[in-house]
Write an enzyme that holds these catalytic residues in place. Structure first.
Site, PDB file in Angstrom:
ATOM      1  N   HIS A 157       5.293   8.786  -8.757  1.00  0.00           N
ATOM      2  CA  HIS A 157       5.574   8.169  -7.455  1.00  0.00           C
ATOM      3  C   HIS A 157       6.738   7.185  -7.513  1.00  0.00           C
ATOM      4  O   HIS A 157       7.256   6.778  -6.478  1.00  0.00           O
ATOM      5  CB  HIS A 157       4.323   7.459  -6.936  1.00  0.00           C
ATOM      6  CG  HIS A 157       3.245   8.418  -6.503  1.00  0.00           C
ATOM      7  ND1 HIS A 157       3.013   8.723  -5.187  1.00  0.00           N
ATOM      8  CD2 HIS A 157       2.374   9.163  -7.220  1.00  0.00           C
ATOM      9  CE1 HIS A 157       2.025   9.613  -5.109  1.00  0.00           C
ATOM     10  NE2 HIS A 157       1.620   9.898  -6.326  1.00  0.00           N
ATOM     11  N   ASP A 365      13.215   2.019  -5.382  1.00  0.00           N
ATOM     12  CA  ASP A 365      11.931   2.442  -4.825  1.00  0.00           C
ATOM     13  C   ASP A 365      11.830   3.948  -4.984  1.00  0.00           C
ATOM     14  O   ASP A 365      12.780   4.669  -4.647  1.00  0.00           O
ATOM     15  CB  ASP A 365      11.888   2.084  -3.327  1.00  0.00           C
ATOM     16  CG  ASP A 365      10.506   1.675  -2.868  1.00  0.00           C
ATOM     17  OD1 ASP A 365       9.525   2.145  -3.475  1.00  0.00           O
ATOM     18  OD2 ASP A 365      10.405   0.900  -1.905  1.00  0.00           O
TER      19      ASP A 365
HETATM   20  C1  GDG Z   1       4.597   3.742  -4.422  1.00  0.00           C
HETATM   21  C2  GDG Z   1       6.104   3.793  -4.702  1.00  0.00           C
HETATM   22  C3  GDG Z   1       6.333   5.530  -2.909  1.00  0.00           C
HETATM   23  C4  GDG Z   1       2.069  -2.432   3.255  1.00  0.00           C
HETATM   24  N1  GDG Z   1       1.561  -3.588   3.748  1.00  0.00           N
HETATM   25  C5  GDG Z   1       0.403  -3.262   4.342  1.00  0.00           C
HETATM   26  C6  GDG Z   1       0.203  -1.883   4.202  1.00  0.00           C
HETATM   27  N2  GDG Z   1       1.238  -1.415   3.538  1.00  0.00           N
HETATM   28  C7  GDG Z   1       1.410   0.031   3.258  1.00  0.00           C
HETATM   29  C8  GDG Z   1       2.630   0.567   3.954  1.00  0.00           C
HETATM   30  C9  GDG Z   1       2.888   1.834   3.145  1.00  0.00           C
HETATM   31  C10 GDG Z   1       2.362   1.446   1.761  1.00  0.00           C
HETATM   32  O1  GDG Z   1       1.569   0.283   1.905  1.00  0.00           O
HETATM   33  C11 GDG Z   1       3.490   1.093   0.828  1.00  0.00           C
HETATM   34  O2  GDG Z   1       4.115   2.265   0.444  1.00  0.00           O
HETATM   35  P1  GDG Z   1       5.562   2.244  -0.167  1.00  0.00           P
HETATM   36  O3  GDG Z   1       6.027   3.639  -0.251  1.00  0.00           O
HETATM   37  O4  GDG Z   1       6.448   1.396   0.687  1.00  0.00           O
HETATM   38  O5  GDG Z   1       5.475   1.515  -1.583  1.00  0.00           O
HETATM   39  P2  GDG Z   1       4.485   1.395  -2.887  1.00  0.00           P
HETATM   40  O6  GDG Z   1       3.226   0.730  -2.570  1.00  0.00           O
HETATM   41  O7  GDG Z   1       5.329   0.691  -3.887  1.00  0.00           O
HETATM   42  O8  GDG Z   1       4.198   2.904  -3.338  1.00  0.00           O
HETATM   43  C12 GDG Z   1       6.865   4.192  -3.443  1.00  0.00           C
HETATM   44  C13 GDG Z   1       4.826   5.499  -2.782  1.00  0.00           C
HETATM   45  O9  GDG Z   1       4.205   5.089  -4.006  1.00  0.00           O
HETATM   46  C14 GDG Z   1       4.273   6.883  -2.420  1.00  0.00           C
HETATM   47  O10 GDG Z   1       4.677   7.832  -3.350  1.00  0.00           O
HETATM   48  O11 GDG Z   1       6.900   5.753  -1.633  1.00  0.00           O
HETATM   49  O12 GDG Z   1       8.242   4.302  -3.717  1.00  0.00           O
HETATM   50  O13 GDG Z   1       6.569   2.539  -5.185  1.00  0.00           O
HETATM   51  O14 GDG Z   1       2.115   2.905   3.618  1.00  0.00           O
HETATM   52  O15 GDG Z   1       2.336   0.783   5.299  1.00  0.00           O
HETATM   53  N3  GDG Z   1      -0.867  -1.216   4.689  1.00  0.00           N
HETATM   54  C15 GDG Z   1      -1.795  -1.947   5.363  1.00  0.00           C
HETATM   55  N4  GDG Z   1      -1.673  -3.301   5.529  1.00  0.00           N
HETATM   56  C16 GDG Z   1      -0.588  -3.989   5.051  1.00  0.00           C
HETATM   57  O16 GDG Z   1      -0.482  -5.214   5.255  1.00  0.00           O
HETATM   58  N5  GDG Z   1      -2.885  -1.318   5.872  1.00  0.00           N
END
Ligand code: GDG
Length: 467
Positions: A157, A365
């Site tokens: 990821h 990322d």
């Molecule tokens: C890894 C990789 C890759 C955030 N704050 C809240 C909340 N979130 C949710 C967002 C989003 C998720 O968390 C974060 O996803 P990301 O993709 O931005 O980043 P990582 O957590 O680092 O994930 C990344 C991912 O895996 C998938 O393969 O895209 O690059 O690092 O969905 O909305 N959700 C809630 N409350 C919050 O305050 N419910």
């Protein structure tokens, strides 16, 4: 039909009672598991004094979850240690933050071995195993050592770093070799796939008999790029929910006469929060005429609080947000809201919908799902503008965002100005192109592409695991 076994560090199938705490990834995996009567295996989130290997099996929302408790030392050395203090910083090009500690590496190997021992008896001959993320790179090696011959796939990821970065890791070759115990290794982007290939070809003396196939360490591995998406249809449903609308209205009311810039990230140094705050500060400094027309909201729920680097960044962000508000606030206006709280997914959808600008500026990322969620939440008639880092994996699918170098406050400030002053026709044009991809290349598209290839149903190639 083959049964799918999903393995990830944490197991979080949706409860099915409408609770919104799990993300689209969990939903998509759960749907695939339900279709194939599969099992989701991983750590329970609990620790015990000594490791027993006892399985906790429960059915949550129609999905069988099989979890195992770990020891306190496992948590320190495997999870907080090798996974989050060694691999995470290194794979995000933060060699300066990476800790290289033999105890961490030993803990990582130990937990992967423990996972394999607990999981192996559950695997039936026709099952297909899909392992997720950097916590579990050596899992296939451990399963193979126990005689498991099933097809096993791995999806990373986070970024796969460039060769020169990778060789900072002591025993890097072992970790790469462990990738060759899989049948298929999936990356978020072609760039990360290429970085992996380059290591294999130059450092490990491997060969590439044809595109997407590698030979090294006496084995053959299929590789591919599978950019992960969001559950776009679930998002569409959620954004019209009562809670999302209430949140959108609330945000609109509190920002009346102002335009909202929003950022949503786990509090993590890879997300470029400090640099983003500086970019916003630069925007305020450069644009006295626009300044009072905006409000920036940064939501950053704390994560990995046991790791020092995360405690330190939190302190720095508090100071920086205080400095910005101290410098620019007026009796009737503060430019910046910085909130360390978790919101429900439907509330987030409402917040995105109320924003004129989505500011997504990670330093590195793997993909970044927030960029896609922001796009999915917009009003097609009057959409907001996505400002996106060139270093997010999402950039390849989202060229119609305003692309920025997150390390340059001036670049971020200029993009904010452009986004805030962009006319509606251009906003609609850019958004339409972005939304089309977000909708088409969603999480089911990602999952199906990976599983099809892993099962050897990809028309171009038959299974080729050389045991
Ligand atoms: C890894 C990789 C890759 C955030 N704050 C809240 C909340 N979130 C949710 C967002 C989003 C998720 O968390 C974060 O996803 P990301 O993709 O931005 O980043 P990582 O957590 O680092 O994930 C990344 C991912 O895996 C998938 O393969 O895209 O690059 O690092 O969905 O909305 N959700 C809630 N409350 C919050 O305050 N419910």
């Amino acid at each position: 039909m083959s049964r799918l076994i999903v393995v990830s560090n944490r197991v979080n199938p949706p409860s099915g009672n409408g609770e919104e705490s799990v993300g689209g990834l969990a939903m998509a995996l759960a749907a695939a598991l339900k279709e194939s009567s599969g099992v989701w295996f991983g750590w329970s989130g609990r620790t015990t004094e000594t490791f027993t290997g006892d399985l906790n099996i429960e059915t949550v929302g129609g999905v069988t979850a099989a979890t195992v408790d770990l020891e306190e030392a496992d948590l320190d050395e495997y999870y907080n240690g090798f996974a989050n203090k060694t691999l995470w910083p290194l794979f995000h090009y933060r060699n300066d933050l990476a800790a290289f500690d033999r105890a961490y590496r030993d803990g990582y190997t130990r937990v992967n071995r423990r996972f394999a021992k607990t999981l192996a008896p559950l695997i039936q001959p026709d099952d297909v195993v899909w392992v997720h993320d950097y916590h579990l790179i050596p899992l296939a090696r451990e399963l193979r050592a126990l005689g498991v011959k099933n097809r096993i796939g791995f999806f990373l990821h986070i970024p796969w770093p460039a060769h020169q970065v990778m060789i900072n890791l002591p025993h890097h070759r072992q970790l790469v070799q462990a990738m060759f115990d899989y049948d298929l290794a999936g990356f978020q982007t072609a760039e990360y796939q290429q970085a992996f290939e380059e290591y294999v070809l130059t450092e490990a003396g491997g060969e590439q008999p044809e595109p997407d196939w590698l030979k090294a360490f006496g084995r053959t591995l299929q590789v591919g790029a599978f950019p992960i998406g969001i559950d776009a249809s679930d998002f569409a449903r959620m954004k019209t929910s009562a809670r999302a609308r209430r949140m959108r209205d609330l945000m609109t009311a509190t920002t009346v006469f102002r335009r909202l810039i929003v950022g949503v990230d786990r509090l993590d140094y890879s997300k470029g929060l400090e640099e983003r705050f500086l970019g916003f500060e630069q925007f305020l400094a450069d644009n006295p005429d626009l300044r009072r027309q905006v409000l920036m909201l940064q939501i950053a729920p704390p994560s990995r609080e046991a790791v020092e680097a995360y405690q330190e960044i939190r302190g720095r962000l508090d100071a920086l947000s205080g400095r910005i508000n101290g410098e620019y606030s007026d009796v009737d206006w503060t430019p910046f809201r910085y909130v360390n709280k978790n919101y429900r997914r439907d509330e987030l959808a409402g917040i995105y919908a109320a924003a004129r600008v989505g500011l997504v500026t990670p330093l590195r990322d793997g993909m970044n799902l927030v960029a896609k969620e922001f796009v999915a939440a917009q009003d097609p008639e009057d959409p907001g503008v996505l400002v996106l880092s060139r270093f997010a994996g999402a950039v390849g699918q989202m060229p119609d965002a305003l692309l920025v170098n997150p390390n340059s406050p001036e670049d971020v400030a200029d993009a904010l100005k452009r986004a805030l002053t962009m006319d509606r026709a251009e906003r609609v044009r850019r958004w339409t192109a972005l939304f089309e991809t977000v909708q088409r290349e969603d999480v089911s598209w990602w999952r199906d592409a990976f599983v099809r290839k892993l099962m050897g149903r990809d028309p171009a190639h038959a299974p080729a695991h050389a045991v």
